[in-house]
Design an enzyme around this catalytic site. Sequence first.
Site, PDB file in Angstrom:
ATOM      1  N   CYS A 109       0.872  -1.256   0.063  1.00  0.00           N
ATOM      2  CA  CYS A 109       0.253   0.026  -0.072  1.00  0.00           C
ATOM      3  C   CYS A 109       1.008   1.138   0.088  1.00  0.00           C
ATOM      4  O   CYS A 109       0.406   2.447  -0.178  1.00  0.00           O
ATOM      5  CB  CYS A 109      -0.957  -0.100   1.248  1.00  0.00           C
ATOM      6  SG  CYS A 109      -2.148  -1.342   1.013  1.00  0.00           S
ATOM      7  N   HIS A 251      -2.790   7.543   2.385  1.00  0.00           N
ATOM      8  CA  HIS A 251      -3.368   6.102   1.932  1.00  0.00           C
ATOM      9  C   HIS A 251      -4.817   5.731   2.350  1.00  0.00           C
ATOM     10  O   HIS A 251      -5.139   5.754   3.720  1.00  0.00           O
ATOM     11  CB  HIS A 251      -2.325   5.057   2.217  1.00  0.00           C
ATOM     12  CG  HIS A 251      -2.828   3.663   2.018  1.00  0.00           C
ATOM     13  ND1 HIS A 251      -3.625   3.293   0.743  1.00  0.00           N
ATOM     14  CD2 HIS A 251      -3.091   2.539   2.742  1.00  0.00           C
ATOM     15  CE1 HIS A 251      -3.661   2.016   0.745  1.00  0.00           C
ATOM     16  NE2 HIS A 251      -3.673   1.558   1.908  1.00  0.00           N
ATOM     17  N   ASN A 281     -10.041  -0.076  -0.081  1.00  0.00           N
ATOM     18  CA  ASN A 281      -8.541   0.111  -0.045  1.00  0.00           C
ATOM     19  C   ASN A 281      -8.048  -0.662  -1.147  1.00  0.00           C
ATOM     20  O   ASN A 281      -8.201  -1.754  -1.609  1.00  0.00           O
ATOM     21  CB  ASN A 281      -8.032  -0.732   1.210  1.00  0.00           C
ATOM     22  CG  ASN A 281      -6.536  -0.703   1.513  1.00  0.00           C
ATOM     23  OD1 ASN A 281      -5.780  -0.162   0.443  1.00  0.00           O
ATOM     24  ND2 ASN A 281      -5.948  -1.298   2.446  1.00  0.00           N
TER      25      ASN A 281
HETATM   26  N1  COA Z   1     -18.285  -7.606   9.908  1.00  0.00           N
HETATM   27  C1  COA Z   1     -18.874  -7.956  11.057  1.00  0.00           C
HETATM   28  N2  COA Z   1     -18.198  -8.274  12.181  1.00  0.00           N
HETATM   29  C2  COA Z   1     -16.733  -8.193  11.914  1.00  0.00           C
HETATM   30  C3  COA Z   1     -16.212  -8.037  10.591  1.00  0.00           C
HETATM   31  C4  COA Z   1     -17.235  -7.672   9.496  1.00  0.00           C
HETATM   32  N3  COA Z   1     -16.786  -7.597   8.326  1.00  0.00           N
HETATM   33  N4  COA Z   1     -14.963  -8.372  10.499  1.00  0.00           N
HETATM   34  C5  COA Z   1     -14.706  -8.644  11.823  1.00  0.00           C
HETATM   35  N5  COA Z   1     -15.696  -8.630  12.455  1.00  0.00           N
HETATM   36  C6  COA Z   1     -15.756  -8.920  14.067  1.00  0.00           C
HETATM   37  C7  COA Z   1     -14.618  -9.795  14.598  1.00  0.00           C
HETATM   38  O1  COA Z   1     -14.818 -11.209  14.259  1.00  0.00           O
HETATM   39  C8  COA Z   1     -14.672  -9.446  15.956  1.00  0.00           C
HETATM   40  O2  COA Z   1     -15.545 -10.378  16.677  1.00  0.00           O
HETATM   41  P1  COA Z   1     -15.498 -10.921  18.163  1.00  0.00           P
HETATM   42  O3  COA Z   1     -15.135  -9.940  18.946  1.00  0.00           O
HETATM   43  O4  COA Z   1     -16.486 -11.935  18.160  1.00  0.00           O
HETATM   44  O5  COA Z   1     -14.377 -11.707  17.889  1.00  0.00           O
HETATM   45  C9  COA Z   1     -15.076  -7.978  16.140  1.00  0.00           C
HETATM   46  O6  COA Z   1     -15.882  -7.653  14.822  1.00  0.00           O
HETATM   47  C10 COA Z   1     -14.356  -7.106  16.375  1.00  0.00           C
HETATM   48  O7  COA Z   1     -13.034  -7.048  15.607  1.00  0.00           O
HETATM   49  P2  COA Z   1     -11.856  -6.117  15.577  1.00  0.00           P
HETATM   50  O8  COA Z   1     -10.807  -6.781  14.496  1.00  0.00           O
HETATM   51  O9  COA Z   1     -11.400  -6.240  16.861  1.00  0.00           O
HETATM   52  O10 COA Z   1     -12.447  -5.002  14.827  1.00  0.00           O
HETATM   53  P3  COA Z   1     -11.701  -3.839  14.716  1.00  0.00           P
HETATM   54  O11 COA Z   1     -12.500  -2.551  15.269  1.00  0.00           O
HETATM   55  O12 COA Z   1     -10.358  -3.655  14.971  1.00  0.00           O
HETATM   56  O13 COA Z   1     -11.963  -3.380  13.044  1.00  0.00           O
HETATM   57  C11 COA Z   1     -10.844  -3.636  11.066  1.00  0.00           C
HETATM   58  C12 COA Z   1     -11.182  -4.399  12.140  1.00  0.00           C
HETATM   59  C13 COA Z   1     -10.301  -4.643  10.165  1.00  0.00           C
HETATM   60  C14 COA Z   1     -11.760  -2.971  10.437  1.00  0.00           C
HETATM   61  C15 COA Z   1      -9.628  -2.830  11.788  1.00  0.00           C
HETATM   62  O14 COA Z   1      -8.733  -3.619  12.769  1.00  0.00           O
HETATM   63  C16 COA Z   1      -8.684  -2.264  10.437  1.00  0.00           C
HETATM   64  O15 COA Z   1      -9.392  -1.414   9.822  1.00  0.00           O
HETATM   65  N6  COA Z   1      -7.635  -2.823  10.815  1.00  0.00           N
HETATM   66  C17 COA Z   1      -6.623  -2.165   9.674  1.00  0.00           C
HETATM   67  C18 COA Z   1      -6.703  -2.743   8.355  1.00  0.00           C
HETATM   68  C19 COA Z   1      -6.269  -2.017   7.230  1.00  0.00           C
HETATM   69  O16 COA Z   1      -6.206  -0.945   6.904  1.00  0.00           O
HETATM   70  N7  COA Z   1      -5.159  -2.699   6.750  1.00  0.00           N
HETATM   71  C20 COA Z   1      -4.545  -2.410   5.399  1.00  0.00           C
HETATM   72  C21 COA Z   1      -3.585  -1.182   5.851  1.00  0.00           C
HETATM   73  S1  COA Z   1      -2.695  -0.981   4.550  1.00  0.00           S
END
Ligand code: COA
Length: 326
Positions: A109, A251, A281
Amino acid sequence: MSAVIRGLGTAVPDRVVTNAELAATLDTTDEWVRTRTGIAERRIAEVGTATADLAVEAGAEALKAAGEQADAVVIATSTPDRSLPGVGPEVAARLGLGTVNAFDVNAACTGFVYGLAVAAGLIAGDIADRVLLVGAETMSRITDFSDRSTAVLFGDGAGAVLLSRGAEGDQGAVGPFDLGSDGDASDLLCVPAGGSRRPADPDAIAARDTFLQMDGREVYRQAVRRMVASSQKVLDRAGLTVADVDRLVGHQANARILDAVADRLGVAPERRFVNVARYGNTSAASIPLALADADLEPGEQVLLTAFGAGMTWGSTVVRWPSLPPG
Ligand code: COA
């Protein structure tokens, strides 16, 4: 002497996939995806459309806008059409640029920011006069659409700039740069199989290890920390302060990450640009797609910052030029 942006072009697939459409087959909701990421929809390439196809379309638009040809082509991508060769030579040939210097840069990215630095280096080193840089991705091809934690995040697209030699301080001159990496954290965001470490054998395919996997929470934390530090470094290097930044174009991975970065830097809400709602993304394509959407005014001081797999990060500044339409 500097590398100056002369033209900009973009390409996205026609097919729009909304959160609701993903929620039809995944245990997720439009509301969850919007509130956690800011994403409303993304573009997905039809079967048979590859990264080079999007890169050619965006590249042709940038060349047309600039009214120039290129004597080097750099493609920032981590989703090339084939694992060998890179797509740069094919894109150059299809754009009618003949046998020019052409290759790929894989910094995930952060690829577009790394690519700008490479383009600036080619020009500064007198290796090329005019460089076409394209960030192009078909992230859908490495996305596991049965994994709700990643399936909702990514999209396909391409964005391109044509850079050529100019004077330091010219509008459109890119730099200085801050680039960095942390290879100790490479497992946090990776495609585990399909490379030389672990080929895409039947076991890997059955385990869905040829798709992208991510520790979302840890990537989130690192993305914020690294983009803030990198932005501060590049502003220092440029002799600028946050008060000089008219637009922050980061980004586009997640609106909450971008807000956290802007909050910590002290960039006011009206100076942040976020279009992740439209495209998700798109990895190396996200910054040029954002630059095209941001309605930047000539003379505005723009801060670019990115973070991605590797881990990699990078930032640069550019005083926005007056660009002809593509
Ligand atoms: N829909 C519903 N629930 C979801 C889900 C979805 N699409 N994806 C994950 N969950 C659930 C998880 O399973 C978890 O459930 P649990 O508590 O029962 O285990 C809960 O939501 C919370 O998950 P968590 O990973 O803590 O959520 P979060 O607030 O951290 O959000 C992301 C998840 C992926 C959106 C976030 O971590 C994120 O944006 N990370 C960076 C990703 C990114 O940008 N990567 C590229 C960088 S270049």
